[in-house]
Design an enzyme around this catalytic site. Structure first.
Site, PDB file in Angstrom:
ATOM      1  N   ASP A   1     -16.208   9.447   8.269  1.00 16.88           N
ATOM      2  CA  ASP A   1     -14.985   8.483   8.094  1.00 16.88           C
ATOM      3  C   ASP A   1     -13.849   9.219   8.223  1.00 16.88           C
ATOM      4  O   ASP A   1     -13.710  10.654   8.147  1.00 16.88           O
ATOM      5  CB  ASP A   1     -15.008   8.086   6.511  1.00 16.88           C
ATOM      6  CG  ASP A   1     -14.126   6.551   6.713  1.00 16.88           C
ATOM      7  OD1 ASP A   1     -14.880   5.361   6.680  1.00 16.88           O
ATOM      8  OD2 ASP A   1     -13.102   6.598   6.529  1.00 16.88           O
TER       9      ASP A   1
ATOM     10  N   ARG B   1       0.655  -1.273   0.096  1.00 17.98           N
ATOM     11  CA  ARG B   1       0.001  -0.160  -0.080  1.00 17.98           C
ATOM     12  C   ARG B   1       0.816   1.479   0.100  1.00 17.98           C
ATOM     13  O   ARG B   1       0.306   2.417  -0.594  1.00 17.98           O
ATOM     14  CB  ARG B   1      -0.958   0.016   1.055  1.00 17.98           C
ATOM     15  CG  ARG B   1      -1.969  -0.913   1.114  1.00 17.98           C
ATOM     16  CD  ARG B   1      -3.147  -0.950   2.158  1.00 17.98           C
ATOM     17  NE  ARG B   1      -4.206  -1.960   1.935  1.00 17.98           N
ATOM     18  CZ  ARG B   1      -5.093  -2.003   2.878  1.00 17.98           C
ATOM     19  NH1 ARG B   1      -5.211  -1.248   3.949  1.00 17.98           N
ATOM     20  NH2 ARG B   1      -6.069  -2.702   2.324  1.00 17.98           N
TER      21      ARG B   1
HETATM   22  C1  SAM Z   1     -14.261  -1.692   5.964  1.00 13.23           C
HETATM   23  S1  SAM Z   1     -14.830  -0.072   6.056  1.00 13.23           S
HETATM   24  C2  SAM Z   1     -16.495  -0.241   6.550  1.00 13.23           C
HETATM   25  C3  SAM Z   1     -17.519   0.441   5.775  1.00 13.23           C
HETATM   26  C4  SAM Z   1     -18.973   0.165   6.212  1.00 13.23           C
HETATM   27  N1  SAM Z   1     -19.208   0.644   7.600  1.00 13.23           N
HETATM   28  C5  SAM Z   1     -19.442  -1.232   6.139  1.00 13.23           C
HETATM   29  O1  SAM Z   1     -19.660  -2.012   6.841  1.00 13.23           O
HETATM   30  O2  SAM Z   1     -19.489  -1.573   4.651  1.00 13.23           O
HETATM   31  C6  SAM Z   1     -14.250   0.700   7.498  1.00 13.23           C
HETATM   32  C7  SAM Z   1     -13.871   2.229   7.418  1.00 13.23           C
HETATM   33  O3  SAM Z   1     -13.655   2.568   8.714  1.00 13.23           O
HETATM   34  C8  SAM Z   1     -12.903   3.922   8.615  1.00 13.23           C
HETATM   35  N2  SAM Z   1     -12.048   3.854   9.722  1.00 13.23           N
HETATM   36  C9  SAM Z   1     -10.911   3.467  10.197  1.00 13.23           C
HETATM   37  N3  SAM Z   1     -10.554   3.772  11.407  1.00 13.23           N
HETATM   38  C10 SAM Z   1     -11.543   5.130  11.631  1.00 13.23           C
HETATM   39  C11 SAM Z   1     -11.331   6.034  12.586  1.00 13.23           C
HETATM   40  N4  SAM Z   1     -10.605   5.862  13.877  1.00 13.23           N
HETATM   41  N5  SAM Z   1     -12.500   6.806  12.602  1.00 13.23           N
HETATM   42  C12 SAM Z   1     -13.430   6.796  11.766  1.00 13.23           C
HETATM   43  N6  SAM Z   1     -13.131   5.899  10.757  1.00 13.23           N
HETATM   44  C13 SAM Z   1     -12.356   4.843  10.648  1.00 13.23           C
HETATM   45  C14 SAM Z   1     -11.897   3.555   7.402  1.00 13.23           C
HETATM   46  O4  SAM Z   1     -11.376   4.544   6.797  1.00 13.23           O
HETATM   47  C15 SAM Z   1     -12.922   2.747   6.314  1.00 13.23           C
HETATM   48  O5  SAM Z   1     -13.574   3.497   5.535  1.00 13.23           O
END
Ligand code: SAM
Length: 267
Positions: A137, A35
């Protein structure tokens, strides 16, 4: 591609952890190297090792940190993921009193598919009450992508045909193979950046429903509990919290009462 040295891997993942709360363990070494490779190339560095060294030596400037976070977060998502939650929500919508404001927060909204899935459901089934949806996000690249609302067709494979017809525009020309969420929904869903590991923005209201799905898996127990406490502070007393089906909350000792599988409310 030469992998990162253990020292550089530790330093860059520690830096990432300090901002996001996400701990990337040694098992993710190859993934992290991969990445970061594109960032290194874009920064004109010969390899990832040099990129990381320079980043750390330069005090990790804010702009480069944003790019690093955008690259290291896992953003996989698609419309109507874990459909049981949408069925559960549909049943609850019938109980919303006419005219009473109804609000939903997609608390790790990634590129927005979850929030727009909820918007489709509310548009169809909550015609008797005003509603709003907010998606947040950590990754600003994801927030921008959510605002664009343009997706590869395969992310929409779970969208019910009637919703696809009503709310999704098929891309033409350069956008062939993609779908654009209709303007009717785009204007109703607001996306902003917010870090769940830090105090949440003052403007964030209390919600009837919060989706916090497929994000807790990336955190250790302590961070998970901290995030949940913070998020629960924005859930109305009778509100409903949906978490990912793979995410167990039972060991966290939080004041939660189960309403179903991965469906909770305040205890
Ligand atoms: C796998 S996606 C999940 C998306 C959606 N909620 C779903 O279930 O399909 C995880 C997301 O969490 C976000 N994320 C990770 N750490 C975070 C944080 N500390 N605060 C806010 N968002 C975060 C990432 O950027 C990513 O877009």
């Amino acid at each position: 591609m030469k992998p990162l040295s253990s020292q550089a891997f530790d330093a860059v993942t520690r830096l990432f952890h300090s901002v996001s709360g996400i701990r990337l363990t040694e098992s993710k070494h190859a993934l992290v190297t991969g990445r970061l490779q594109r960032l290194a190339t874009e920064a004109g560095e010969p390899d990832v090792e040099t990129y990381v060294e320079k980043l750390l030596r330069g005090g990790a400037p804010a702009q480069e940190m944003t790019r690093l976070i955008d690259r290291l977060t896992t953003n996989e998502t698609y419309f109507f993921r874990e459909p049981q939650h949408f069925n559960d929500l549909a049943d609850r919508l019938a109980l919303v009193p006419p005219g009473q404001d109804f609000s939903v927060w997609s608390a790790a909204s990634s590129s927005g598919e979850e929030a727009y899935s909820v918007a489709m459901l509310l548009s169809e089934q909550l015609t008797h009450a005003p509603w709003q949806i907010i998606g947040t996000d950590l990754s600003t690249a994801m927030v921008e992508s959510a605002r664009r609302a343009l997706y590869p067709m395969d992310r929409a494979r779970m969208v019910p045909p009637a919703y696809l017809k009503r709310f999704c525009l098929r891309g033409m020309g350069e956008q062939t193979g993609q779908v654009l969420v209709s303007r009717e929904l785009r204007v109703k869903v607001r996306f902003e950046a917010a870090n769940l590991m830090q105090p949440l923005p003052d403007w964030l209201p209390q919600f009837d429903v919060i989706f916090l799905r497929n994000v807790l898996i990336y955190f250790d127990t302590e961070a998970k509990a901290e995030i949940l406490r913070r998020v629960l502070g924005h859930l109305k007393p009778q509100g409903v919290l949906y978490t990912g089906h793979a995410e167990s909350l039972s060991s966290l000792g939080l004041p939660l009462r189960p309403l179903g599988t991965a469906v909770h409310t305040h205890a």
